[in-house]
Scaffold this motif. Structure first.
Motif, mmCIF file in Angstrom:
data_model
loop_
_atom_site.group_PDB
_atom_site.id
_atom_site.type_symbol
_atom_site.label_atom_id
_atom_site.label_comp_id
_atom_site.label_asym_id
_atom_site.label_seq_id
_atom_site.Cartn_x
_atom_site.Cartn_y
_atom_site.Cartn_z
ATOM 1 N N PRO A 51 -6.758 38.192 16.677
ATOM 2 C CA PRO A 51 -7.341 39.327 15.945
ATOM 3 C C PRO A 51 -6.807 40.677 16.435
ATOM 4 C CG PRO A 51 -9.050 37.768 16.567
ATOM 5 C CD PRO A 51 -7.809 37.370 17.313
ATOM 6 N N PHE A 52 -6.548 40.768 17.731
ATOM 7 C CA PHE A 52 -5.966 42.000 18.284
ATOM 8 C C PHE A 52 -4.615 42.292 17.645
ATOM 9 C CE2 PHE A 52 -2.681 43.569 21.119
ATOM 10 C CZ PHE A 52 -3.175 44.796 21.524
ATOM 11 N N ILE A 53 -3.769 41.251 17.549
ATOM 12 C CA ILE A 53 -2.433 41.455 16.993
ATOM 13 C C ILE A 53 -2.507 41.886 15.529
ATOM 14 C CG2 ILE A 53 -0.357 40.208 16.236
ATOM 15 C CD1 ILE A 53 -0.216 41.082 19.128
ATOM 16 N N HIS A 54 -3.396 41.263 14.751
ATOM 17 C CA HIS A 54 -3.545 41.654 13.350
ATOM 18 C C HIS A 54 -4.027 43.100 13.259
ATOM 19 C CE1 HIS A 54 -4.667 40.099 9.073
ATOM 20 N NE2 HIS A 54 -4.122 41.293 9.035
ATOM 21 N N ALA A 55 -4.982 43.454 14.111
ATOM 22 C CA ALA A 55 -5.486 44.829 14.114
ATOM 23 C C ALA A 55 -4.384 45.812 14.510
ATOM 24 C CB ALA A 55 -6.670 44.943 15.070
ATOM 25 N N LEU A 56 -3.578 45.428 15.509
ATOM 26 C CA LEU A 56 -2.477 46.289 15.943
ATOM 27 C C LEU A 56 -1.484 46.507 14.816
ATOM 28 C CD1 LEU A 56 -0.887 47.791 18.151
ATOM 29 C CD2 LEU A 56 0.102 45.581 18.821
ATOM 30 N N ARG A 57 -1.154 45.456 14.079
ATOM 31 C CA ARG A 57 -0.207 45.596 12.978
ATOM 32 C C ARG A 57 -0.740 46.543 11.897
ATOM 33 N NH1 ARG A 57 4.560 46.129 12.613
ATOM 34 N NH2 ARG A 57 5.146 44.066 13.438
ATOM 35 N N LYS A 58 -2.031 46.472 11.622
ATOM 36 C CA LYS A 58 -2.621 47.383 10.635
ATOM 37 C C LYS A 58 -2.504 48.837 11.084
ATOM 38 C CE LYS A 58 -5.979 44.239 8.507
ATOM 39 N NZ LYS A 58 -7.422 43.986 8.226
ATOM 40 N N LEU A 59 -2.641 49.049 12.391
ATOM 41 C CA LEU A 59 -2.546 50.402 12.937
ATOM 42 C C LEU A 59 -1.096 50.870 13.082
ATOM 43 C CD1 LEU A 59 -5.213 50.082 15.776
ATOM 44 C CD2 LEU A 59 -5.480 51.311 13.603
#
Length: 348
Positions: free
Chosen positions: A25-33
């Motif tokens: 979930p961190f990686i997906h959130a990072l990609r969105k940012l």
């Protein structure tokens, strides 16, 4: 605020299977940012399948941490290989042990943030603190971004499978007579910590009960679980499929994806099941499921403890000698949990 978009970002994390899945979930959130950034994830080689087909990273660097890279020289080699692809703008270290903290430092990024061993904190641009007491571990990793000033969005745990993995699993199930219309119940009875294992004879009883009702049964696990699973199969009176030791991590995700319910101890494969959206019946203790349990609403969690002291870790709880074990969880409650999850899915 540390700027993340349009940068070369390296995320360092060399922990175990469940922990790695909990960073998705961190990686997906990072990609969105950071939609325009180049994101590299540094991972333990044997766990690379977790991120092998993840669309939110651009590169995957595999560390043989028990082999050729199990030294300062080996970590230096990894850092050199990453820097040879271009200077690193941002390093985000997600675990504060010596190995990953050293590697994060050796990457010589313009900005180094995240968690760190105390020896390397003086070299960090910004240290983000771990919250191990009040939030789930998956949230704990995402909290790194929150501490950097960002508002995050996530999609839960995610492992992306490949057509090759899916095809191998389909052939495996077909060879064992599993039809598309069959209801398949998966069992993951192993755990690296013996105290996290429900009695194997109870798994046999539960599996037999379900098999007699017409459900297909499959057992998962790695090579280290084969003897334990064979004991269960030898105890059972009904047929079951032995998938133990048959799959890579990626193939395991594909195999679990086919299940209508997964019955599992607290373990890394449990998080793999969650990543595939499988309804979970999880047997917990002495770890606190609020912090380390299934990161999904599609789960029934059966607990062996009534109270958790957030100031004590699992090793401390076990050392005290008061933990009664998973045997306090009854077969009836596990069966009830399975039926609840099947009913929620529209199956009986």
């Amino acid at each position: 605020m540390i700027e993340l978009d349009g940068k070369r970002i390296v995320v360092t994390f060399l922990m175990h299977l469940g922990d790695v899945v909990l960073t998705t979930p961190f990686i997906h959130a990072l990609r969105k940012l950071a939609p325009h950034s180049h994101i590299t994830y540094v991972i333990d080689k044997k766990l690379a399948d977790v991120y092998r087909h993840n669309p939110y990273i651009d590169a995957l660097v595999e560390v043989d941490k028990k082999g050729v890279h199990n030294s300062i020289g080996g970590l230096n080699q990894i850092a050199k290989e990453i820097r040879s692809q271009g200077s690193v703008d941002v390093v985000i270290n997600l675990h504060p042990n010596e190995r990953t903290s050293y590697l994060a430092w050796k990457l010589k990024a313009k900005v180094t943030t995240g968690m760190s061993h105390f020896l390397f904190r003086p070299f960090m641009t910004k240290v983000t603190r771990l919250n191990r007491k009040t939030v789930h571990a998956a949230q704990m990793y995402m909290n790194v971004l929150e501490q950097l000033g960002y508002v995050i969005e996530h999609e839960g745990l995610e492992i992306f499978t490949s057509p090759e993995w899916d095809e191998k699993v389909q052939a495996f199930y077909a060879s064992h007579g599993v039809m598309e219309t069959d209801c398949l119940i998966g069992f993951n009875i192993g755990s690296a910590v013996p105290e996290k294992r429900w009695p194997k004879e109870r798994f046999a009883h539960i599996a037999d009960t379900l098999a007699k009702e017409g459900y297909k049964i499959v057992f998962f696990g790695g090579p280290m679980d084969e003897e334990m699973v064979q004991d269960v199969l030898d105890t059972m009176t009904e047929p079951a499929i032995k998938g133990t030791g048959q799959f890579s991590i990626g193939e395991l995700a594909s195999a679990m994806k086919r299940c209508d319910c997964l019955v599992t101890n607290d373990s890394g494969p449990m998080h793999v099941g969650v990543s595939q959206g499988v309804p979970i019946v999880a047997l917990y203790g002495p770890s606190n499921p609020a912090l380390y349990g299934p990161f999904t609403e599609k789960a029934v969690v059966l607990e062996s403890m009534e109270h958790y002291d957030v100031n004590k870790n699992m090793k401390q709880v076990l050392k005290e000698g008061n933990y009664k074990g998973l045997s306090v969880i009854s077969e009836e409650s596990v069966l009830a949990g399975i039926r609840t999850m099947l009913e929620r899915k529209g199956m009986k």
